[in-house]
Scaffold this active site. Structure first.
Site, short mmCIF file in Angstrom:
data_model
loop_
_atom_site.label_atom_id
_atom_site.label_comp_id
_atom_site.label_asym_id
_atom_site.label_seq_id
_atom_site.Cartn_x
_atom_site.Cartn_y
_atom_site.Cartn_z
N SER A 136 0.73 -1.18 -0.12
CA SER A 136 -0.17 -0.12 0.11
C SER A 136 0.81 1.23 -0.07
O SER A 136 1.92 1.33 1.07
CB SER A 136 -0.91 -0.06 1.23
OG SER A 136 -1.63 1.17 1.29
N LYS A 162 -1.10 -1.25 -4.48
CA LYS A 162 -2.34 -0.40 -4.22
C LYS A 162 -1.90 1.16 -3.88
O LYS A 162 -0.97 1.42 -3.32
CB LYS A 162 -3.02 -0.74 -2.80
CG LYS A 162 -3.85 0.11 -1.98
CD LYS A 162 -4.50 -0.49 -0.80
CE LYS A 162 -4.73 0.25 0.36
NZ LYS A 162 -5.40 -0.57 1.44
N LYS A 164 -2.78 5.18 -2.86
CA LYS A 164 -3.86 6.03 -2.27
C LYS A 164 -3.84 7.22 -3.08
O LYS A 164 -3.11 7.71 -3.99
CB LYS A 164 -3.06 6.67 -1.07
CG LYS A 164 -2.93 5.58 0.19
CD LYS A 164 -4.17 5.31 0.73
CE LYS A 164 -3.69 4.34 1.89
NZ LYS A 164 -5.02 3.68 2.57
N ASP A 189 -7.05 3.32 -3.33
CA ASP A 189 -7.55 3.46 -2.10
C ASP A 189 -8.08 4.97 -1.84
O ASP A 189 -6.97 5.74 -1.67
CB ASP A 189 -7.00 2.83 -0.83
CG ASP A 189 -7.71 2.76 0.54
OD1 ASP A 189 -8.90 3.37 0.43
OD2 ASP A 189 -7.07 2.36 1.30
N GLU A 214 -11.06 1.02 -3.65
CA GLU A 214 -11.33 0.97 -2.29
C GLU A 214 -11.67 2.43 -1.70
O GLU A 214 -11.47 3.24 -1.82
CB GLU A 214 -9.93 0.33 -1.39
CG GLU A 214 -10.02 0.01 -0.04
CD GLU A 214 -8.93 -0.34 0.39
OE1 GLU A 214 -8.03 -0.54 -0.02
OE2 GLU A 214 -8.93 -0.39 1.75
N ASP A 239 -14.06 -0.70 2.97
CA ASP A 239 -13.20 -0.63 4.05
C ASP A 239 -13.91 -0.15 5.39
O ASP A 239 -14.53 -0.65 6.09
CB ASP A 239 -11.75 -0.06 3.66
CG ASP A 239 -10.63 -0.05 4.97
OD1 ASP A 239 -11.06 -0.29 6.04
OD2 ASP A 239 -9.53 0.47 4.54
N LYS A 263 -10.50 -5.95 8.38
CA LYS A 263 -9.34 -5.47 9.20
C LYS A 263 -9.90 -6.04 10.55
O LYS A 263 -10.91 -5.29 11.05
CB LYS A 263 -9.08 -4.05 9.42
CG LYS A 263 -8.38 -3.70 7.80
CD LYS A 263 -8.19 -1.97 8.04
CE LYS A 263 -7.65 -1.47 6.66
NZ LYS A 263 -7.41 -0.11 6.65
N GLY A 291 -4.43 -3.81 6.56
CA GLY A 291 -3.68 -3.42 7.29
C GLY A 291 -3.86 -2.19 7.93
O GLY A 291 -4.39 -1.33 7.51
O1 OSB Z 1 -7.15 2.49 4.32
O2 OSB Z 1 -6.28 0.77 4.48
C1 OSB Z 1 -6.29 1.84 4.59
C2 OSB Z 1 -3.16 2.38 6.86
C3 OSB Z 1 -3.69 3.10 7.83
C4 OSB Z 1 -5.13 3.44 7.90
C5 OSB Z 1 -5.84 2.92 6.70
C6 OSB Z 1 -5.13 2.17 5.72
C7 OSB Z 1 -4.04 1.98 5.75
C8 OSB Z 1 -3.25 1.29 4.85
C9 OSB Z 1 -1.88 0.56 5.27
O3 OSB Z 1 -3.43 1.22 3.55
C10 OSB Z 1 -1.69 -0.97 4.91
C11 OSB Z 1 -0.67 -1.69 5.80
O4 OSB Z 1 -0.88 -1.49 7.04
O5 OSB Z 1 -0.12 -2.22 5.14
MG MG Z 2 -8.51 1.37 2.91
#
Ligand code: OSB
Ligand code: MG
Length: 369
Positions: A136, A162, A164, A189, A214, A239, A263, A291
């Site tokens: 990510s 992935k 952001k 995401d 996402e 999510d 999660k 995560g």
């Molecule tokens: O939206 O998936 C998310 C990290 C913190 C808060 C939200 C998200 C995330 C990540 C990190 O995308 C993923 C990871 O822990 O490797």
């Molecule tokens: Mg997410």
């Protein structure tokens, strides 16, 4: 099993890089460890991985401490529990606060795994011996910087990228990534950065054959997501909007998504995660394990969870050393050249806990007896 002592330890490990999302920048990462002691002398560790500010959900390490020490610990101390089901029953009237609940529930799973001398994956009913991992990537200062990191991760073996997104860092970025990297497994995401007014942007994104989009819309929405999903061929993955198996059922009945990111912290534990998994499996909906930048302790539970059969999409499970100067498990796990991590078959947590580092990074500690 009887719990005789609850210890809450907030640890703050320096990060090696900052993680920027549409909801803000994460540049420090205190996390809350929950330690349960049983009357047989065993110690179970869990992690309540709420972010340092209420920007992803309303919880923080401080709210987790408050809820655990004042409300949940008194309900579970000095009582006999034969199963995790019985354990969570003890605090079923505490509303919300899923990260806090996950901290204490995972510590109980760790105790159980020791009592039964079994691996977490076995305790949970896992069937997969390895899981596919994706990375990510936060929002970067430039496309060059983003491309450099993607190149590195692909070389390391990560099989899904992935990215952001937020308004201004979306369509052009994806266009460029498709040009540079071709048809890699790519997804985005948005962490709720858009509304239905942006529907044309999503129609454009639809052209790039992403694995999924996402959480494009509001963190508490499943209605507008259904409207958006109806006009897209790319699957929407929820999510933030999913907090329980009941939420999953409603979202799938409405057609709000075609994939769910599970999660444990967001849904209140491994038991609820399993319920979502089972419901999705029965309805042919693939899931994957998300995560929260956990330390290796939290990740150990995520890995066991992701070994359940319907976790068929790559997980956000990069080793914690990508984000932190030091991890709390040592040695940590690694990914192989094909992008898999092995699911630990060792009894208990499955990874050695670095007690000295926990001590070193502890910023506050509370004991409840
Ligand atoms: O939206 O998936 C998310 C990290 C913190 C808060 C939200 C998200 C995330 C990540 C990190 O995308 C993923 C990871 O822990 O490797
Ligand atoms: Mg997410």
């Amino acid at each position: 099993m009887q719990i005789s002592r609850v210890e809450l330890r907030e640890v703050a490990i320096p990060m090696v890089s900052t993680f920027r999302t549409s909801f803000g920048v994460i540049d420090r990462r205190p996390t809350l460890l929950v330690k349960l002691y049983d009357t047989e002398g065993r110690v179970g560790y869990g992690e309540a991985a709420a972010l340092p500010a209420p920007i992803y959900s309303y919880e923080t390490p401080a709210t987790c401490r408050e809820i655990l020490s004042h409300y949940i610990a008194p309900l579970i101390l000095h009582r006999e529990f034969a199963s995790v089901e019985e354990f969570v029953q003890a605090y079923r009237f505490v509303r919300g606060h899923p990260f806090a609940k996950t901290g204490i529930e995972t510590a109980f799973w760790h105790l159980l795994a020791q009592e039964r001398v079994c691996a977490l994956t076995t305790c949970l009913g896992g069937t997969q011996s390895k899981i596919l991992v994706g990375e990510s990537l936060g929002i970067k200062n430039s496309l060059v910087e983003l491309c450099k990191e993607i190149e590195l991760r692909l070389r390391e073996g990560y099989r899904r990228i992935k990215v952001k997104i937020e308004p201004g860092w979306d369509i052009e970025v994806i266009r460029e990534l498709r040009k540079t990297f071709g048809e890699i497994d790519l997804m985005v995401d948005a962490n709720s950065a858009y509304t239905l007014k942006d529907i044309d942007l999503f129609r454009q994104l639809d052209e790039f054959h992403l694995m999924m989009i996402e959480q494009p819309l509001a963190h508490d929405d499943i209605v507008d997501h259904a409207t958006l999903q109806r006009v897209l061929s790319t699957p929407i993955c929820l999510d933030e909007s999913i907090h329980s198996a009941e939420d999953a059922r409603k979202a799938l009945e409405l057609g709000s998504c075609r994939i769910i990111n599970i999660k444990p912290g967001r849904v209140g534990g491994l038991l609820e995660s399993k319920k979502i998994h089972d419901y999705c499996q029965a309805h042919d909906v693939p899931v994957w394990c998300g995560g929260m930048l956990e330390t290796g302790i939290g990740r150990a539970f995520n890995i066991a969870l992701a070994s359940l059969p319907n976790f068929t999409l790559p997980a956000d499970m990069s080793p914690a050393k990508i984000f932190y100067q030091e991890d709390l498990i040592e040695p940590t796990y690694d990914i192989d050249a094909q992008g898999y991590i092995a699911v630990s078959q060792e009894p208990g947590l499955g990874y050695p806990i670095a007690e000295d580092r926990i001590e070193k990074y502890t910023v506050n500690k509370e004991v409840i007896t």
